[in-house]
Scaffold this active site. Structure first.
Site, PDB file in Angstrom:
ATOM      1  N   CYS A   6       0.827  -1.193   0.000  1.00  0.00           N
ATOM      2  CA  CYS A   6       0.000   0.000   0.000  1.00  0.00           C
ATOM      3  C   CYS A   6       0.867   1.250   0.000  1.00  0.00           C
ATOM      4  CB  CYS A   6      -0.901   0.081   1.238  1.00  0.00           C
ATOM      5  SG  CYS A   6      -2.122  -1.217   1.301  1.00  0.00           S
TER       6      CYS A   6
ATOM      7  N   GLY B 244       0.744  -0.113  -4.918  1.00  0.00           N
ATOM      8  CA  GLY B 244      -0.500  -0.861  -4.896  1.00  0.00           C
ATOM      9  C   GLY B 244      -1.349  -0.489  -6.086  1.00  0.00           C
TER      10      GLY B 244
ATOM     11  N   ASN C 126      -0.474   1.387   5.541  1.00  0.00           N
ATOM     12  CA  ASN C 126       0.539   0.642   4.792  1.00  0.00           C
ATOM     13  C   ASN C 126       1.248  -0.268   5.780  1.00  0.00           C
ATOM     14  OD1 ASN C 126       3.744   1.544   3.268  1.00  0.00           O
ATOM     15  ND2 ASN C 126       2.568  -0.315   3.097  1.00  0.00           N
ATOM     16  N   GLY C 127       1.182  -1.565   5.543  1.00  0.00           N
ATOM     17  CA  GLY C 127       1.837  -2.514   6.444  1.00  0.00           C
ATOM     18  C   GLY C 127       0.950  -3.714   6.659  1.00  0.00           C
TER      19      GLY C 127
ATOM     20  N   TYR D 266      13.852  -3.005  -4.044  1.00  0.00           N
ATOM     21  CA  TYR D 266      12.846  -3.064  -5.107  1.00  0.00           C
ATOM     22  C   TYR D 266      11.620  -2.196  -4.888  1.00  0.00           C
ATOM     23  CZ  TYR D 266       8.830  -4.964  -7.653  1.00  0.00           C
ATOM     24  OH  TYR D 266       7.706  -5.092  -8.404  1.00  0.00           O
TER      25      TYR D 266
END
Ligand code: SF4
Length: 488
Positions: free
Chosen positions: A21, A48, A122-123, A269
């Site tokens: 996310c 995302g 996010n996570g 990445y």
């Protein structure tokens, strides 16, 4: 589109680790916060691609618009116009907890005793079931908000928990009470009608930064999103810190001691190359990884090519260090990816060629060094090697700018199960044979860590080393339960 409302990803031959996310938040009276958030989450689209959403408050009420699809597919001017106000939070999602479906899109929205909450995460939490029990203790079967509407995400549970406790006087106080009970990875942007909040878990697995606008403040997953909306970078939100932003300015409180363990895969990445994390340019880190790779795994070759785009900075570094010229050997079709269109069987068979097309005149008769950032299952690299041989490559030497991925991630990155990870069951020679390369070299753990310039003890490297920052119960994880033991 699938029957369950999912986007199809069968056109996307990339089997990379999927990030989970991106979050963005803005507090800026007088600005068009919905447009700023649109461009903010557009800049975070790589984090995302399954759903996108924006919530905005005019000080009295919060409106949310969210849907499945890319930011550009979800929003147009007509959708953004009603999102008027001076605060907004936005989100792009790749599903980790909870299925990819509309009901799990974010920001999540829910009632609280003090107003409304809209939250973007996010996570990945690892004690969701325990938190859900707390919600049920308070709410019984009478679930409201996103849980009541059928959402199954850790984010919906977190949102419900922030809203169901009546012992606090404000959302800020509730956050200070609830955040220490969350375990795992969370970088949050959330809001009520009057205040923007941002919080980061004590390990700081995922990045989260604060930026300044002429008329307000911005929080975002990556510094690149600040650049794109014209905000100036101020600082990282500290692991274990809660920020509240309103007309009184920025208030900082600590809900836990910081034990920083930033995700090293962000450097390898996940993050954009034009982002900076913990003071280190991601592009510079990737260049350096390529240089280390050239020193650790030299080879006689004619050109260095990258698997675009994520392998490019490391390939440039490999070329600089080795003296072998860098060339563009593959062209990426950047716009093929997740789509609502079901591919035909013929198109499925095209596989990787839908995304990457070799430049025969560059490749033919050449000994190639092919640099990529990671190998997860190995299918992409095998298809790539075959495609390059068919295009006339004389030799193919694959170089990978991260060590073999051998362990799963419980902190929000969707690699694969351990059984699916090619490196968890095979030696490097067996992987080389499997992907049909002439030679194969991975950067060392030490080389990768050194390239970040961040001390090892401040990084999570668990997917490469198995050394998790938190104790992990793999059996519970394999059974689909929370991966961490309750008493750890
Ligand atoms: S396990 Fe790997 S991907 Fe997950 S947080 Fe740690 S370094 Fe990042």
């Amino acid at each position: 589109m699938n029957g369950d409302g999912r986007l199809t990803d069968v056109l996307d031959p990339e089997e990379k680790a999927q990030d989970e996310c991106g979050v963005f938040g803005v507090w800026a009276p007088g600005e068009n916060v919905a447009s700023l958030t649109y461009f903010g989450i557009y800049a975070l689209q790589h984090r995302g691609q399954e759903s996108a959403g924006i919530a905005a408050s005019n000080g009295k009420q919060i409106l949310v618009y969210k849907d499945m699809g890319l930011v550009s597919q979800v929003f147009n001017e007509d959708h953004l116009r009603p999102l008027a106000g001076h605060i907004a939070v936005g989100h792009v999602r790749y599903a980790t907890t909870g299925r990819s479906a509309w009901r799990n899109a974010q920001p999540t929205l829910g009632p609280t005793p003090y107003g409304t909450i809209a939250l973007a995460h996010n996570g990945n939490l690892v004690n969701t079931q325990e938190l859900m029990e707390s919600v049920r203790e308070k709410s019984g079967e009478d679930l409201t908000g996103e849980l009541g509407r059928g959402s199954s995400t850790d984010t919906a549970v977190m949102t419900a928990l922030l809203g169901c406790l009546d012992e606090y006087g404000s959302l800020e106080e509730a956050a200070m009470g609830v955040l220490p009970t969350l375990r795992g990875a969370f970088s949050l942007a959330f809001m009520d009608e009057t205040t923007l909040y941002a919080a980061r878990d004590p390990y700081g697995f995922r990045p989260l930064v604060l930026g300044r606008l002429a008329s307000g403040w911005v929080v975002a997953s990556e510094t690149a999103a600040l650049d794109i909306v014209g905000a100036t970078y101020v600082r990282e939100i500290e692991p274990g810190e809660l920020l509240a932003i309103d007309e009184s300015g920025v208030r900082s409180q600590r809900f836990a001691d910081a034990t920083p363990r930033g995700c090293i895969f962000e450097y390898v990445y996940l993050a954009r190359p034009d982002t900076t994390i913990a003071g280190r340019s991601v592009n510079a880190a990737r260049n350096e990884m390529g240089m280390v790779l050239a020193r650790e795994h030299p080879v006689d070759a004619d050109i260095v090519i990258a698997t675009p785009d994520s392998g490019t900075p490391a390939a440039i570094g490999y070329a600089q260090e080795s003296g072998i010229p860098f060339a563009q050997g593959l062209v990426k079709n950047a716009y093929v990816g997740r789509t609502f269109i079901q591919p035909t069987q013929t198109m499925r068979q095209l596989g990787i060629r839908l995304k990457l097309n070799p430049l025969r005149e560059v490749i033919e008769g050449k000994r190639l060094v092919v640099v990529d950032d990671s190998i997860v299952r190995g299918n992409t690299q095998r298809a790539l090697v075959r495609m390059l041989r068919a295009a006339g490559a004389a030799e193919i030497h694959v170089r990978i700018s991260s060590p073999p991925v051998t362990w799963p991630c419980y902190f929000g990155i969707d690699f694969a199960t351990r059984a699916e990870l090619i490196a968890s069951g095979l030696t490097i020679e067996q992987i080389r044979a499997s992907i049909e390369a002439d030679s194969l070299g991975f950067i060392s753990e030490e080389g990768m860590i050194a390239a970040t310039t961040v001390p090892e003890h401040r990084l999570c490297t668990a997917c490469f080393t198995g050394k998790y920052p938190l104790p992990v119960d793999h059996a519970r994880a394999a059974a689909g339960l929370d991966p961490l033991s309750e008493d750890s």
